[in-house]
Design an enzyme around this catalytic site. Structure first.
Site, mmCIF file in Angstrom:
data_model
loop_
_atom_site.group_PDB
_atom_site.id
_atom_site.type_symbol
_atom_site.label_atom_id
_atom_site.label_comp_id
_atom_site.label_asym_id
_atom_site.label_seq_id
_atom_site.Cartn_x
_atom_site.Cartn_y
_atom_site.Cartn_z
ATOM 1 N N ALA A 19 42.426 50.839 35.199
ATOM 2 C CA ALA A 19 42.446 51.446 33.863
ATOM 3 C C ALA A 19 42.943 50.493 32.783
ATOM 4 C CB ALA A 19 43.318 52.702 33.875
ATOM 5 N N ARG A 67 46.154 40.006 28.621
ATOM 6 C CA ARG A 67 46.245 38.540 28.704
ATOM 7 C C ARG A 67 44.878 37.865 28.888
ATOM 8 N NH1 ARG A 67 50.823 38.919 33.222
ATOM 9 N NH2 ARG A 67 50.025 41.049 33.241
ATOM 10 N N LYS A 102 39.307 44.231 32.070
ATOM 11 C CA LYS A 102 39.553 43.097 32.971
ATOM 12 C C LYS A 102 38.740 43.163 34.261
ATOM 13 C CE LYS A 102 43.686 42.734 34.882
ATOM 14 N NZ LYS A 102 45.112 42.349 34.900
ATOM 15 N N GLN A 109 42.598 57.896 33.306
ATOM 16 C CA GLN A 109 43.982 57.801 32.834
ATOM 17 C C GLN A 109 43.870 57.559 31.331
ATOM 18 O OE1 GLN A 109 46.075 54.192 33.753
ATOM 19 N NE2 GLN A 109 48.087 55.166 33.719
ATOM 20 N N ASN A 154 -5.656 21.792 40.747
ATOM 21 C CA ASN A 154 -4.896 20.741 40.066
ATOM 22 C C ASN A 154 -4.824 21.044 38.577
ATOM 23 O OD1 ASN A 154 -3.708 17.856 40.457
ATOM 24 N ND2 ASN A 154 -4.891 17.821 38.547
ATOM 25 N N ARG A 187 -14.314 19.993 23.250
ATOM 26 C CA ARG A 187 -13.599 19.082 22.361
ATOM 27 C C ARG A 187 -14.653 18.377 21.522
ATOM 28 N NH1 ARG A 187 -12.658 15.501 27.505
ATOM 29 N NH2 ARG A 187 -14.297 13.947 27.231
HETATM 30 C C1 UD1 Z 1 51.757 44.629 39.244
HETATM 31 C C2 UD1 Z 1 53.047 45.050 39.922
HETATM 32 C C3 UD1 Z 1 53.804 43.805 40.370
HETATM 33 C C4 UD1 Z 1 52.929 43.017 41.295
HETATM 34 C C5 UD1 Z 1 51.574 42.687 40.675
HETATM 35 C C6 UD1 Z 1 50.660 42.114 41.717
HETATM 36 C C7 UD1 Z 1 53.818 47.116 38.818
HETATM 37 C C8 UD1 Z 1 54.730 47.695 37.826
HETATM 38 N N1 UD1 Z 1 53.875 45.796 38.988
HETATM 39 O O1 UD1 Z 1 52.090 43.877 38.105
HETATM 40 O O2 UD1 Z 1 55.008 44.174 41.023
HETATM 41 O O3 UD1 Z 1 53.599 41.808 41.660
HETATM 42 O O4 UD1 Z 1 50.936 43.888 40.168
HETATM 43 O O5 UD1 Z 1 49.419 41.710 41.182
HETATM 44 O O6 UD1 Z 1 53.081 47.845 39.459
HETATM 45 N N2 UD1 Z 1 46.811 49.744 35.674
HETATM 46 C C9 UD1 Z 1 46.331 50.997 35.396
HETATM 47 N N3 UD1 Z 1 47.017 51.801 34.546
HETATM 48 C C10 UD1 Z 1 48.179 51.423 33.965
HETATM 49 C C11 UD1 Z 1 48.677 50.121 34.256
HETATM 50 C C12 UD1 Z 1 47.968 49.319 35.120
HETATM 51 O O7 UD1 Z 1 45.284 51.394 35.911
HETATM 52 O O8 UD1 Z 1 48.732 52.221 33.215
HETATM 53 C C13 UD1 Z 1 46.048 48.893 36.596
HETATM 54 C C14 UD1 Z 1 45.576 47.601 35.952
HETATM 55 O O9 UD1 Z 1 44.300 47.785 35.381
HETATM 56 C C15 UD1 Z 1 45.549 46.642 37.120
HETATM 57 C C16 UD1 Z 1 46.642 47.159 38.028
HETATM 58 O O10 UD1 Z 1 46.902 48.487 37.639
HETATM 59 O O11 UD1 Z 1 44.318 46.696 37.799
HETATM 60 C C17 UD1 Z 1 47.932 46.328 37.927
HETATM 61 O O12 UD1 Z 1 48.404 46.358 36.589
HETATM 62 P P1 UD1 Z 1 48.962 45.043 35.872
HETATM 63 O O13 UD1 Z 1 49.329 45.424 34.502
HETATM 64 O O14 UD1 Z 1 48.026 43.936 36.066
HETATM 65 O O15 UD1 Z 1 50.289 44.813 36.709
HETATM 66 P P2 UD1 Z 1 51.066 43.460 36.951
HETATM 67 O O16 UD1 Z 1 51.885 43.145 35.754
HETATM 68 O O17 UD1 Z 1 50.154 42.417 37.440
HETATM 69 CA CA CA Z 2 47.962 42.276 37.633
#
Ligand code: UD1
Ligand code: CA
Length: 461
Positions: free
Chosen positions: A15, A20, A27, A79, A382, A445
């Site tokens: 979601a 970044r 993503k 979500q 050809n 031609r």
């Molecule tokens: C998360 C973990 C971290 C772990 C890392 C591994 C948490 C709080 N942290 O961090 O401990 O080391 O992954 O890659 O879980 N997403 C949703 N809804 C939200 C937030 C996120 O669907 O509200 C999804 C994102 O799209 C993504 C995944 O959850 O696919 C992880 O979210 P991201 O924000 O990338 O977490 P990290 O900071 O990488």
């Molecule tokens: Ca991540």
């Protein structure tokens, strides 16, 4: 196909926007080696034969859904606001609360996890009877990941980078963001996850400490670092691509393909290549491509979604897209083979030749500087240097047919719709607007005129 595991459910978090990435597209739709991150995670998930797969979508949810619409057995939950990973998982309660068994939680941005690792995770989780089992890895550079804090060897909690103390930041064991959960205590515990952290988000990782307090067992399985590489930035996307590519190249070499320089050879994951084919540096073989055996693919060639037979040579700097190249054919250098084209067995397409929606029959040749569009060329034809099919009248495309054994003299234009009959000849430099009967010579031609002494007269005047 193995039986469905009726006690196994998979949830994929997809979601987030992925701030970044600095992108307008979600993503998980970014592609790596010919596939979106989500498609790759889904493929791995499906291999476990779970009873259900639920994708949590939010940012660009409709696009995310549409991108995987072709797959069956998927359900989606939305979500609305991205309030954190725990909140994301909590959204699946309506579809999973009545189920029993194990939920494996995957992250749409962690694409390198293998089926074997997930099977191991499920097996460990089930045999230990834990409430949660976390996938972890010992990495050189833990920066950005959640850290696994252990007490007496057991997982006590997970702290996110931003919330970690300097001491916790020195921990090298990271949370892979992949878990197995027992369904039974899960949704109740998720309601206990607060948002008291620097991001004000509901962290799924807090579940570990909550389970600890509730005296529920939390286990961990450690895997090799590459498998839990997450993609949060374009740099990480490229890093994951490099890992996948190396693995793919190694598999191909093990199966008998020569890759002269694996470091500069780009072969998408689903590409199939037969033994004794040689791939030169800088070649790019993209998704949906099959190459037969004993072929030679020279440097800086791009092949996209195409079928290439056996013993085919593709010379430098050629692009082949959506085409079929039959065995023994030779392409390029600098050829452009566009969609819906078939190059027949033993046929030759030389330098600076473009083919579009065209069939070039067996053993036929278009060796130099030619455009054939919407054309059917028979066998042993050809096509002389500089031949052009004029297939477009500004509104519509028209067909050119060149029958078996015909010979098209150099620098001819074939103004479609037009047909050159079997074994017919077209004189060099002709503009052919009417059909040429079989066995005839078509010549169109103006006649040459030589004016004797002309140069001398001009220079003296
Ligand atoms: C998360 C973990 C971290 C772990 C890392 C591994 C948490 C709080 N942290 O961090 O401990 O080391 O992954 O890659 O879980 N997403 C949703 N809804 C939200 C937030 C996120 O669907 O509200 C999804 C994102 O799209 C993504 C995944 O959850 O696919 C992880 O979210 P991201 O924000 O990338 O977490 P990290 O900071 O990488
Ligand atoms: Ca991540």
């Amino acid at each position: 196909m193995p039986d469905t595991d009726s006690e196994l459910h998979i949830v994929i978090l997809a979601a987030g926007l992925g701030r970044r990435m600095k992108s307008v597209r979600p993503k998980v739709l970014h592609r790596v080696n010919g596939q979106s991150l989500l498609a790759r995670v889904l493929e791995t998930a499906s291999a476990l034969n779970p009873a259900s797969i639920t994708v949590v979508v939010g940012h660009g949810g409709d696009d995310v859904r549409a991108s995987v619409a072709a797959r069956d057995n998927l359900q989606f939950v939305r979500q609305e606001q991205q309030l954190g990973t725990a909140h994301a998982l909590a959204q699946t309660e309506p579809v999973l609360a009545t189920r029993s068994g194990t939920v494996v939680l995957l992250s749409g941005d962690v694409p390198l996890l293998t089926v074997a690792t997930l099977q191991h995770l499920v097996a460990v989780h089930r045999s230990s009877g834990a409430a949660a089992t976390v996938v972890t890895a010992l990495v050189q550079q833990p920066y950005g990941y959640g850290r696994v804090v252990r007490l007496h060897d057991r997982v006590a909690k997970i702290v996110e980078e931003r919330d970690a103390s300097p001491e916790e930041r020195r921990i090298h064991e990271i949370n892979g963001g992949i878990y197995a959960f027992a369904l039974e205590p899960l949704f109740d515990a998720l309601r206990a996850v607060g948002a008291d952290n620097t991001q004000g988000e509901h962290y799924l990782t807090d579940l570990v400490a909550i389970y600890r307090r509730r005296n529920l067992a939390v286990e961990a399985v450690q895997v090799v670092p590459d498998e839990v590489r997450g993609v949060n930035s374009r740099t990480e996307l490229a890093e994951v691509g490099a890992v996948m590519r190396q693995k793919k190249n190694e598999e191909l070499m093990a199966s008998g393909v020569t890759i002269v320089d694996p470091a500069t050879t780009y072969i998408d994951d689903d590409v199939v290549i037969g033994p004794d084919t040689v791939i030169h540096p800088g070649a790019v073989l993209e998704a949906g491509t099959r190459v037969g055996s004993a072929c030679e693919i020279h440097s800086w060639v791009r092949v996209h979604r195409s079928e290439v037979g056996d013993r085919v040579t593709i010379h430098n700097c050629s692009v082949v897209s959506g085409a079929r190249i039959d065995s023994g054919a030779s392409i390029g250098p600098f050829a452009h083979i566009r969609p819906d084209t078939t190059v027949g067995e033993g046929a030759k397409v030389g330098n600076f030749v473009e083919l579009k929606n065209t069939t070039l029959g067996p053993a036929s040749k278009a060796s130099h500087l030619t455009y054939l569009g919407d054309t059917v060329v028979g066998s042993r034809v050809n096509v002389g240097a500089g031949t052009i099919t004029c297939n477009y009248d500004g509104e519509q495309k028209h067909q050119t047919v060149i029958e078996d054994g015909a010979f098209i003299g150099s620098d001819s234009q074939l103004i479609a719709p037009v047909r050159v009959g079997k074994d017919a000849y077209v004189g060099a430099g002709s503009s052919i607007a009417e059909d040429v009967p079989p066995g005839a010579l078509g010549i169109a031609r103006s006649r040459q005129q030589n004016i004797e002494g002309w140069v001398k007269r001009r220079k003296s005047s």
